[in-house]
Motif scaffolding. Structure first.
Motif, PDB file in Angstrom:
ATOM      1  N   SER A   1      70.252  78.531 -47.199  1.00 32.08           N
ATOM      2  CA  SER A   1      69.303  79.615 -47.446  1.00 32.08           C
ATOM      3  C   SER A   1      67.876  79.121 -47.343  1.00 32.08           C
ATOM      4  N   ASP A   2      67.668  77.826 -47.400  1.00 34.22           N
ATOM      5  CA  ASP A   2      66.317  77.303 -47.160  1.00 34.22           C
ATOM      6  C   ASP A   2      65.775  77.785 -45.807  1.00 34.22           C
TER       7      ASP A   2
ATOM      8  N   ASN B   1      66.467  79.338 -60.919  1.00 31.95           N
ATOM      9  CA  ASN B   1      66.492  77.877 -60.872  1.00 31.95           C
ATOM     10  C   ASN B   1      65.050  77.435 -61.089  1.00 31.95           C
TER      11      ASN B   1
ATOM     12  N   ASP C   1      67.363  86.168 -54.745  1.00 31.03           N
ATOM     13  CA  ASP C   1      68.002  84.934 -54.303  1.00 31.03           C
ATOM     14  C   ASP C   1      69.185  84.647 -55.231  1.00 31.03           C
TER      15      ASP C   1
ATOM     16  N   TYR D   1      73.320  81.346 -57.057  1.00 30.78           N
ATOM     17  CA  TYR D   1      74.324  81.032 -58.090  1.00 30.78           C
ATOM     18  C   TYR D   1      75.250  82.200 -58.390  1.00 30.78           C
TER      19      TYR D   1
ATOM     20  N   THR E   1      74.139  81.682 -50.649  1.00 35.03           N
ATOM     21  CA  THR E   1      74.450  80.444 -49.948  1.00 35.03           C
ATOM     22  C   THR E   1      75.850  79.973 -50.327  1.00 35.03           C
TER      23      THR E   1
ATOM     24  N   SER F   1      76.316  76.821 -50.604  1.00 32.01           N
ATOM     25  CA  SER F   1      76.060  75.467 -51.120  1.00 32.01           C
ATOM     26  C   SER F   1      76.550  75.264 -52.539  1.00 32.01           C
ATOM     27  N   LYS F   2      76.165  76.158 -53.446  1.00 29.26           N
ATOM     28  CA  LYS F   2      76.461  75.926 -54.858  1.00 29.26           C
ATOM     29  C   LYS F   2      77.912  76.273 -55.163  1.00 29.26           C
TER      30      LYS F   2
ATOM     31  N   ARG G   1      75.850  73.639 -44.875  1.00 28.99           N
ATOM     32  CA  ARG G   1      74.542  74.279 -44.704  1.00 28.99           C
ATOM     33  C   ARG G   1      74.721  75.700 -44.157  1.00 28.99           C
TER      34      ARG G   1
HETATM   35  C1  LIG Z   1      69.887  75.618 -54.033  1.00 31.64           C
HETATM   36  C2  LIG Z   1      69.088  76.842 -53.906  1.00 31.64           C
HETATM   37  C3  LIG Z   1      68.798  77.398 -52.641  1.00 31.64           C
HETATM   38  C4  LIG Z   1      69.056  76.681 -51.339  1.00 31.64           C
HETATM   39  O1  LIG Z   1      70.324  76.613 -50.976  1.00 31.64           O
HETATM   40  P1  LIG Z   1      70.772  76.073 -49.538  1.00 31.64           P
HETATM   41  O2  LIG Z   1      71.596  77.166 -49.022  1.00 31.64           O
HETATM   42  O3  LIG Z   1      71.524  74.837 -49.828  1.00 31.64           O
HETATM   43  O4  LIG Z   1      69.558  75.840 -48.684  1.00 31.64           O
HETATM   44  C5  LIG Z   1      68.101  78.586 -52.591  1.00 31.64           C
HETATM   45  N1  LIG Z   1      67.681  79.191 -53.702  1.00 31.64           N
HETATM   46  C6  LIG Z   1      67.911  78.689 -54.919  1.00 31.64           C
HETATM   47  C7  LIG Z   1      67.404  79.413 -56.115  1.00 31.64           C
HETATM   48  C8  LIG Z   1      68.607  77.494 -55.057  1.00 31.64           C
HETATM   49  O5  LIG Z   1      68.788  76.966 -56.273  1.00 31.64           O
END
Ligand SMILES: *Cc1c(COP(=O)(O)O)cnc(C)c1O
Length: 368
Positions: free
Chosen positions: A98-99, A173, A198, A201, A224, A226-227, A234
């Protein structure tokens, strides 16, 4: 060809605000209990039954890496729509994490008078990416006692700055709390531009705005993988009205989601119940960790709807506690020097039961 005379150094073409930055720092974690980066502790693919590991390898074997990937990752987008119940009226744009989506959003609005608005403490990439794009970034401080939204200040900032984009991490976050739903709705109503919720989580949180996209034409929901367990792939996704997504699609680099990620993510999401079970287990671990931390004297522990917990060491220097933990082989995140409102604060990611035990034991020692 003329060569540069020895000893004549080139003046850097890099603009001063970039020179002044230090590169995004990732702590060395070899051999440590790694509880610093909100990763899911279940190793992929080792967490899969043997037969599924074989199936995944079979899928990867069919990749044709001499060819460019599907530029729109259509099958993956359809899988995401299906698995996460993205409303039919919304479109999806995928990002390399998501970056990258944050980058797309800010690039789309970047102009000399544009303002991006969020809160502090907040996610560090919003101000970073605003700076990369020469966009003014405004952060409204959260209320110090519980990190909730300061609505009077939010209303005033929206009125004064007329932000092109508002980013709200839900849950936030690095604080871990969910903002009050009605307050977020009010912000979406008042904002003259886009409001990005966003939901990095989402897998650990009790609420979401995804099902509500149709109610608010200026709402975008970003998530995302990721978490929830696949940080190495990615992959982020953003859901919003089609006319909005089509603008973002114009500035997306054509092949931003590589073939191996497309195939692996499709496979993983087809077995979503495995990721869901992991998220439930982590939520139970979060509850236990929360209770144990609350029982420790000298800690202020903040509620969390994410896979991490923020806490404040009230009698001991937080950086000292962080260093002692590191000495014991446990890596968490020291936020105590980042801003005034996080003074004394450390953040721990929820890991496997034995990792959490190691952390708690090391913390007890360090506080002792
Ligand atoms: C970790 C995080 C992201 C980024 O996640 P990626 O998909 O790994 O780039 C975006 N927003 C928040 C609030 C996060 O904590």
């Amino acid at each position: 060809m003329r060569s540069r005379a020895a000893g004549v150094s080139m003046k850097t073409p890099v603009r001063p605000e970039i020179q002044a930055l230090s590169a995004y720092h990732v702590a060395e974690a070899d051999g440590m209990v790694k509880l610093d980066a909100m990763e899911n502790p279940y190793a992929w693919p080792a967490c899969l039954p043997e037969a599924l590991q074989q199936q995944w390898l079979e899928v990867l074997r069919q990749a044709r890496l001499n060819r460019y990937p599907d530029p729109h990752a259509k099958r993956l987008a359809a899988t995401i729509r299906d698995v996460f119940a993205v409303p039919a009226a919304s479109d999806i744009v995928l990002g390399n994490g998501s970056d990258e989506l944050i980058h797309l959003l800010i690039t789309a609005v970047a102009a000399p008078d544009a303002v991006v608005l969020s809160v502090a403490p907040g996610f560090v990439m919003y101000p970073m990416i605003a700076l990369f794009n020469r966009v003014k970034y405004v952060a409204v401080p959260l209320l110090a006692e519980d990190f909730s939204l300061d609505m009077a200040a939010m209303r005033e900032a929206i009125e004064q700055y007329q932000p092109k984009v508002v980013f709200l991490a839900y849950p936030n976050n690095p604080t871990g709390n969910l903002f009050a739903r009605q307050q977020v709705e009010e912000i979406i109503d008042r904002a003259p531009g886009w409001v990005v919720i966003d939901e990095a989580y989402a897998a650990f949180a009790a609420d979401s705005f995804l099902s509500r996209l149709r109610e608010f034409p200026n709402l975008l929901v970003m998530r995302t993988l990721s978490k929830m367990g696949l940080a190495g792939l990615r992959l982020g996704y953003l859901c919003a009205a089609p006319e909005l997504v089509s603008e973002l699609d114009k500035i997306r680099l054509p092949y931003n989601i590589n073939s191996l990620t497309q195939l692996s993510a499709e496979f993983a999401l087809a077995h979503r119940e495995i990721l869901d079970q992991q998220a439930s287990a982590l939520c139970r671990q979060r509850q236990q960790m929360m209770e144990r931390l609350q029982d420790m004297p000298g800690l202020q522990v903040f509620p969390s709807q994410a896979n991490f917990i923020l806490f404040r060491t009230q009698h001991k220097d937080a950086s000292g506690v962080f260093a002692a933990l590191k000495q014991s082989g446990v890596l968490i995140k020291d936020l105590s020097a980042t801003t005034e409102s996080l003074k004394g604060c450390l953040r721990v990611t929820i890991g496997l039961a034995d990792e959490n035990e190691k952390f708690l034991a090391a913390l007890e020692m360090a506080l002792g």
